[in-house]
Design an enzyme around this catalytic site. Structure first.
Site, PDB file in Angstrom:
ATOM      1  N   TYR A 149       0.841  -1.204   0.000  1.00 40.00           N
ATOM      2  CA  TYR A 149       0.000   0.000   0.000  1.00 40.00           C
ATOM      3  C   TYR A 149       0.879   1.259   0.000  1.00 40.00           C
ATOM      4  O   TYR A 149       0.754   2.117  -0.876  1.00 40.00           O
ATOM      5  CB  TYR A 149      -0.898  -0.032   1.234  1.00 40.00           C
ATOM      6  CG  TYR A 149      -1.894   1.099   1.338  1.00 40.00           C
ATOM      7  CD1 TYR A 149      -3.010   1.139   0.502  1.00 40.00           C
ATOM      8  CD2 TYR A 149      -1.736   2.117   2.281  1.00 40.00           C
ATOM      9  CE1 TYR A 149      -3.944   2.180   0.607  1.00 40.00           C
ATOM     10  CE2 TYR A 149      -2.659   3.141   2.390  1.00 40.00           C
ATOM     11  CZ  TYR A 149      -3.759   3.172   1.553  1.00 40.00           C
ATOM     12  OH  TYR A 149      -4.681   4.190   1.667  1.00 40.00           O
ATOM     13  N   GLN A 213      -0.328   5.175  21.195  1.00 40.43           N
ATOM     14  CA  GLN A 213      -0.094   5.671  19.827  1.00 40.43           C
ATOM     15  C   GLN A 213      -1.207   6.639  19.447  1.00 40.43           C
ATOM     16  O   GLN A 213      -2.351   6.467  19.878  1.00 40.43           O
ATOM     17  CB  GLN A 213       0.044   4.516  18.817  1.00 40.43           C
ATOM     18  CG  GLN A 213      -1.168   3.661  18.567  1.00 40.43           C
ATOM     19  CD  GLN A 213      -1.328   2.519  19.563  1.00 40.43           C
ATOM     20  OE1 GLN A 213      -0.878   2.615  20.692  1.00 40.43           O
ATOM     21  NE2 GLN A 213      -1.988   1.451  19.162  1.00 40.43           N
ATOM     22  N   ARG A 281       0.683  10.151  14.320  1.00 35.68           N
ATOM     23  CA  ARG A 281       0.188  10.646  13.043  1.00 35.68           C
ATOM     24  C   ARG A 281      -0.569  11.934  13.278  1.00 35.68           C
ATOM     25  O   ARG A 281      -1.518  11.953  14.047  1.00 35.68           O
ATOM     26  CB  ARG A 281      -0.825   9.655  12.492  1.00 35.68           C
ATOM     27  CG  ARG A 281      -0.456   8.736  11.408  1.00 35.68           C
ATOM     28  CD  ARG A 281       0.215   9.335  10.256  1.00 35.68           C
ATOM     29  NE  ARG A 281       1.098   8.387   9.605  1.00 35.68           N
ATOM     30  CZ  ARG A 281       0.689   7.238   9.102  1.00 35.68           C
ATOM     31  NH1 ARG A 281      -0.548   6.880   9.150  1.00 35.68           N
ATOM     32  NH2 ARG A 281       1.555   6.461   8.527  1.00 35.68           N
TER      33      ARG A 281
HETATM   34  N1  LIG Z   1     -10.392   6.387   4.411  1.00 44.09           N
HETATM   35  C1  LIG Z   1      -9.213   6.844   4.766  1.00 44.09           C
HETATM   36  O1  LIG Z   1      -8.980   7.114   5.939  1.00 44.09           O
HETATM   37  C2  LIG Z   1      -8.131   7.068   3.738  1.00 44.09           C
HETATM   38  C3  LIG Z   1      -6.902   7.592   4.169  1.00 44.09           C
HETATM   39  C4  LIG Z   1      -5.907   7.788   3.231  1.00 44.09           C
HETATM   40  C5  LIG Z   1      -6.130   7.516   1.902  1.00 44.09           C
HETATM   41  N2  LIG Z   1      -7.319   7.017   1.505  1.00 44.09           N
HETATM   42  C6  LIG Z   1      -7.478   6.715   0.088  1.00 44.09           C
HETATM   43  O2  LIG Z   1      -8.759   7.088  -0.369  1.00 44.09           O
HETATM   44  C7  LIG Z   1      -9.229   6.133  -1.326  1.00 44.09           C
HETATM   45  C8  LIG Z   1     -10.604   5.612  -0.910  1.00 44.09           C
HETATM   46  O3  LIG Z   1     -10.492   4.995   0.356  1.00 44.09           O
HETATM   47  P1  LIG Z   1     -11.760   4.406   1.136  1.00 44.09           P
HETATM   48  O4  LIG Z   1     -11.526   4.583   2.563  1.00 44.09           O
HETATM   49  O5  LIG Z   1     -12.975   4.940   0.515  1.00 44.09           O
HETATM   50  O6  LIG Z   1     -11.591   2.854   0.810  1.00 44.09           O
HETATM   51  P2  LIG Z   1     -12.650   1.807   0.239  1.00 44.09           P
HETATM   52  O7  LIG Z   1     -12.002   0.466   0.304  1.00 44.09           O
HETATM   53  O8  LIG Z   1     -13.959   1.993   0.892  1.00 44.09           O
HETATM   54  O9  LIG Z   1     -12.797   2.280  -1.269  1.00 44.09           O
HETATM   55  C9  LIG Z   1     -11.928   1.893  -2.277  1.00 44.09           C
HETATM   56  C10 LIG Z   1     -12.763   1.600  -3.500  1.00 44.09           C
HETATM   57  O10 LIG Z   1     -11.910   1.261  -4.596  1.00 44.09           O
HETATM   58  C11 LIG Z   1     -12.462   0.110  -5.262  1.00 44.09           C
HETATM   59  N3  LIG Z   1     -11.355  -0.574  -5.929  1.00 44.09           N
HETATM   60  C12 LIG Z   1     -10.308  -1.228  -5.378  1.00 44.09           C
HETATM   61  N4  LIG Z   1      -9.499  -1.709  -6.331  1.00 44.09           N
HETATM   62  C13 LIG Z   1     -10.047  -1.346  -7.539  1.00 44.09           C
HETATM   63  C14 LIG Z   1      -9.675  -1.545  -8.874  1.00 44.09           C
HETATM   64  N5  LIG Z   1      -8.567  -2.223  -9.212  1.00 44.09           N
HETATM   65  N6  LIG Z   1     -10.469  -1.037  -9.844  1.00 44.09           N
HETATM   66  C15 LIG Z   1     -11.610  -0.360  -9.544  1.00 44.09           C
HETATM   67  N7  LIG Z   1     -12.010  -0.141  -8.267  1.00 44.09           N
HETATM   68  C16 LIG Z   1     -11.230  -0.623  -7.272  1.00 44.09           C
HETATM   69  C17 LIG Z   1     -13.088  -0.687  -4.140  1.00 44.09           C
HETATM   70  O11 LIG Z   1     -14.034  -1.637  -4.593  1.00 44.09           O
HETATM   71  C18 LIG Z   1     -13.706   0.415  -3.308  1.00 44.09           C
HETATM   72  O12 LIG Z   1     -14.986   0.770  -3.745  1.00 44.09           O
HETATM   73  C19 LIG Z   1      -8.180   5.027  -1.432  1.00 44.09           C
HETATM   74  O13 LIG Z   1      -7.364   5.284  -2.551  1.00 44.09           O
HETATM   75  C20 LIG Z   1      -7.385   5.206  -0.166  1.00 44.09           C
HETATM   76  O14 LIG Z   1      -6.050   4.799  -0.334  1.00 44.09           O
HETATM   77  C21 LIG Z   1      -8.334   6.771   2.394  1.00 44.09           C
END
Ligand SMILES: NC(=O)c1ccc[n+]([C@@H]2O[C@H](COP(=O)([O-])OP(=O)(O)OC[C@H]3O[C@@H](n4cnc5c(N)ncnc54)[C@H](O)[C@@H]3O)[C@@H](O)[C@H]2O)c1
Length: 335
Positions: A149, A213, A281
């Site tokens: 990740y 933490q 963090r």
């Molecule tokens: N929620 C947080 O606290 C947080 C913090 C930092 C970064 N992010 C980033 O924000 C974004 C969304 O996070 P989230 O919390 O909504 O997670 P989530 O898992 O709820 O959403 C991710 C979405 O991406 C889809 N997905 C995964 N792989 C895929 C692929 N190959 N093709 C198409 N769709 C795909 C999943 O089905 C899901 O709907 C991510 O990129 C995550 O890294 C989130």
């Protein structure tokens, strides 16, 4: 014939937790929204209420494969975000971040779209600098269990900036810190959802280590507002820019607050810290304040109240059934 005054916006990962809130807000602001998701962690349920909307379209697609659509803006959110999910198939996680970024950047180049990357505070790893500013290069283990990740997201940032330098693409990179709110999954290992679900069920609340933490928690509505501001900012505002809530709290304090707010009888128990779990963090959001005039408005108390309300409805009287079928099993089954 399309109405050219209305932006056509692609949200990858649009059926996920953050993506579904973003789709809602973009529709409210008058955009046409194309939500693309492979439902790896996302749920059709998350956008079911939008399916009848005349400016909303849902497409099942995996962004590790090229996509050919006509859009003006791309929010690239597709990627499993919780450790439980991204460690389940780490190769696919890296592919989604890296091949996915290449495919979405290629699309942005072809159609001359602005493109925003949902990056993460995980690019700072276990930080030696506190709070984290955007010019800190991070302390990331390249071969650990979280690397698929962390390094995937770091490589995606590299690709975004190489597309800017090489192809003058209009990019934005948001480094998102822990965000929470309704539509988080009940069993994906993220601390707020874990604590709330354990408290509502009267189960022991598991603290990793001694709970000293710290994390900083941003409510989803604030975060989504920040993403939209960044996309709308002038093209020289590429980021990376931290988006998160600078209010820091220890995991132990959080557990106490959740127990108090749910009126739960749960007891706190301790379990070992997972590998490469960061100690502290907290975002420095000076840049977001200056460049985007953005800062979170919703307090932890307010955000927790709304999130607890969501989980109360979700678990509700059918909690037993939820444990065996449907929503929860979708996620816990993968874990
Ligand atoms: N929620 C947080 O606290 C947080 C913090 C930092 C970064 N992010 C980033 O924000 C974004 C969304 O996070 P989230 O919390 O909504 O997670 P989530 O898992 O709820 O959403 C991710 C979405 O991406 C889809 N997905 C995964 N792989 C895929 C692929 N190959 N093709 C198409 N769709 C795909 C999943 O089905 C899901 O709907 C991510 O990129 C995550 O890294 C989130």
């Amino acid at each position: 014939m399309r109405n050219s005054s209305r932006p056509r916006v692609l949200v990858t990962g649009g059926a996920g937790f953050l993506g579904s809130h973003l789709c809602e807000r973009l529709l409210e602001s008058g955009s046409d929204v194309l939500c693309v998701d492979n439902f790896y962690t996302g749920l059709r349920d998350n956008v079911a209420h939008l399916l009848e909307h005349p400016r909303f379209e849902l497409m099942r697609h995996d962004i590790t494969f090229p996509l050919y659509v006509e859009v003006d803006e791309i929010y690239n959110l597709a990627c499993p975000a919780s450790p439980v999910h991204y460690q389940l198939d780490p190769v696919q996680t890296t592919k989604t971040s890296v091949h996915g970024a290449i495919n979405m950047l290629g699309l942005a180049k072809r159609v001359k779209a602005r493109i925003l990357q949902a990056s993460t505070s995980e690019v700072y790893g276990d930080p030696n600098v506190h709070p984290q500013r955007e010019d800190y290069w991070g302390n990331v283990n390249p071969i650990g269990v979280r690397s698929c990740y962390d390094e995937g997201k770091r490589c995606a940032e590299t690709l975004f900036f190489d597309y800017l330098r090489q192809h003058s693409l209009r990019i934005r990179v948001a480094r998102i810190f822990n965000t929470y709110g309704p539509r988080m999954y009940p069993n994906d290992g993220r601390v707020i959802s874990n604590f709330i679900v354990q408290a509502l069920r009267g189960e022991d609340i598991t603290l990793h280590g001694d709970g000293s933490q710290t994390r900083s928690f941003c409510y989803v509505d604030d975060l989504v507002g920040g993403l939209i501001r960044l996309m709308g900012a002038p093209d020289d505002c590429t980021g990376p820019v931290n988006l998160g809530n600078p209010e820091e709290s220890s995991i132990r304090e959080l557990a106490g607050r959740v127990i108090a707010m749910t009126g739960s009888q749960s007891k706190i128990v301790h379990s070992p810290r997972p590998g490469d779990d960061p100690n502290r963090r907290r975002p420095d959001i000076t840049l977001a304040r200056q460049k985007l005039a953005w800062e979170p408005k919703i307090t932890l108390e307010q955000g927790l109240a709304r999130t607890i309300g969501f989980f109360k409805d979700l678990l509700g009287p059918n909690d037993g059934a939820l444990r065996r079928t449907g929503r929860e099993q979708t996620h816990s089954g993968r874990a």
